[in-house]
Each structure stands twice: as structure tokens, then as C-alpha cells.
Design an enzyme around this catalytic site. Sequence first.
Site, short mmCIF file in Angstrom:
data_model
loop_
_atom_site.label_atom_id
_atom_site.label_comp_id
_atom_site.label_asym_id
_atom_site.label_seq_id
_atom_site.Cartn_x
_atom_site.Cartn_y
_atom_site.Cartn_z
N ASN A 23 0.83 -1.22 0.00
CA ASN A 23 0.00 0.00 0.00
C ASN A 23 0.86 1.27 0.00
OD1 ASN A 23 -2.54 1.54 2.15
ND2 ASN A 23 -2.51 1.42 -0.06
N CYS A 25 2.95 1.76 -3.15
CA CYS A 25 3.25 2.02 -4.57
C CYS A 25 1.99 1.92 -5.42
CB CYS A 25 4.31 1.06 -5.10
SG CYS A 25 5.92 1.22 -4.28
N ARG A 26 1.58 0.71 -5.78
CA ARG A 26 0.52 0.53 -6.78
C ARG A 26 -0.86 0.99 -6.31
NH1 ARG A 26 1.65 -5.66 -7.54
NH2 ARG A 26 2.23 -5.31 -5.35
N SER A 27 -1.28 0.53 -5.13
CA SER A 27 -2.69 0.84 -4.76
C SER A 27 -2.93 2.31 -4.42
CB SER A 27 -3.23 -0.12 -3.69
OG SER A 27 -2.49 -0.03 -2.51
P1 4NP Z 1 3.25 -2.14 -3.48
O1 4NP Z 1 4.85 -2.29 -3.57
O2 4NP Z 1 2.70 -3.51 -3.08
O3 4NP Z 1 2.86 -1.74 -4.83
O4 4NP Z 1 2.99 -1.08 -2.42
C1 4NP Z 1 5.64 -2.86 -2.57
C2 4NP Z 1 5.93 -2.15 -1.43
C3 4NP Z 1 6.74 -2.70 -0.45
C4 4NP Z 1 7.24 -3.98 -0.62
C5 4NP Z 1 6.93 -4.70 -1.76
C6 4NP Z 1 6.13 -4.14 -2.72
N1 4NP Z 1 8.09 -4.54 0.35
O5 4NP Z 1 8.62 -5.65 0.12
O6 4NP Z 1 8.30 -3.94 1.42
#
Ligand code: 4NP
Length: 174
Positions: A23, A25-27
Amino acid sequence: MQNLRDDIPQRKPTRVLFVCLGNICRSPAAQGVMQRLVNERNLEEFYEIDSAGTYGGHSGQMPDRRMCVHARQRGYELTHRARQVTPDDLEHFDVIVGMDAANVDDLQSMAYSTGQMRKVVNMGNYIRFNRHYDHVPDPYYEGSEGFELVLDLLEDACECLLQELESKRMIIHQ
Ligand code: 4NP
């Protein structure tokens, strides 16, 4: 005297929750893209848009700085604070949109009724222009191109999703 508001049918907004892993980057980007589409069409009263992550490790954080930079270049200001998806979310929201198959699996495993299960969809189903993607890929370990790709896919998919939600709203309220 009767309160005038009692005469106005109360239409509940369609509640849309975008979900990715962290939560950050993408969402939150999907939330920003969808909110702008809704605002541009003056549909604010009909939609409630939020986002959450299946993993709670980033709870309370602002979106990833790289995501904010790329989003800002397209005019989106991302202000959401990360939070983990809760069992209540599966009840409260009408449409719950996972960014990839892992998000969809995690959300479906939280569902405790077929009604909740059926609310969960994959954002990949709404991508129209980029035939190479059936999901929105995690950009966290990618460079700038990864973040640009996420925004390209989200702009396309949000447009398509909103079109579908609007056509349903028109049928229900005509
Ligand atoms: P999101 O990206 O799922 O699009 O917010 C990520 C943010 C953090 C992590 C992986 C993906 N992480 O491994 O901490």
C-alpha cells in the site's frame, strides 16, 4: 414539519478499495488515478475510493517517494497513508481490486462468504491497451520504467473499471 432531506432518496456511493502488497506504490497510485477520473466527471457523490495493503509493514507511511515523483509528473498528488486491509473492508467495500494474482488470492482467503468473495477482482482484467500484462507488476525493486509502467497500466485500467461501474450505476438508478 417534515425535513426536506427525508424526501431525497439516499443513494449509497459505490465503494471501491484498491489493494496491493505494501500500500505504498501501486494501490495508492490507483486510488489517486481513480479519484481524479471521478472528480473530472463530477461523480464524487457516487464513489468512495480507498486503498490498503495485504502486508501491514508500511502502515502509517506516505506512498513510496519514487511513486510520488512519477505520479506528480502526471499531476497526481498522492496523500494516502498506508494501512493493512481488514476483515471489515471485505464487508464495507463493494468492489475490491487486487493488483495481481497474489493480492487476489490473499483477499479471497480473507472472505467469509461467497458475496465477499465475488467482490474481489484482478485489476489486470481491466487493462485494455497493453496486451503483455494481465496484472499490475510490483515496481518496488524496479527502476523508473517500472513506476511509469504502473501508471500507464493504472490509467488504462481505471478508465475501463470506471466505465463498467458507471454502466452498472446507470442500470440500477435509471
Ligand atoms: P506495493 O509495492 O505492493 O505496490 O505497495 C511494494 C511495497 C513494499 C514492498 C513490496 C512491494 N516490500 O517488500 O516492502
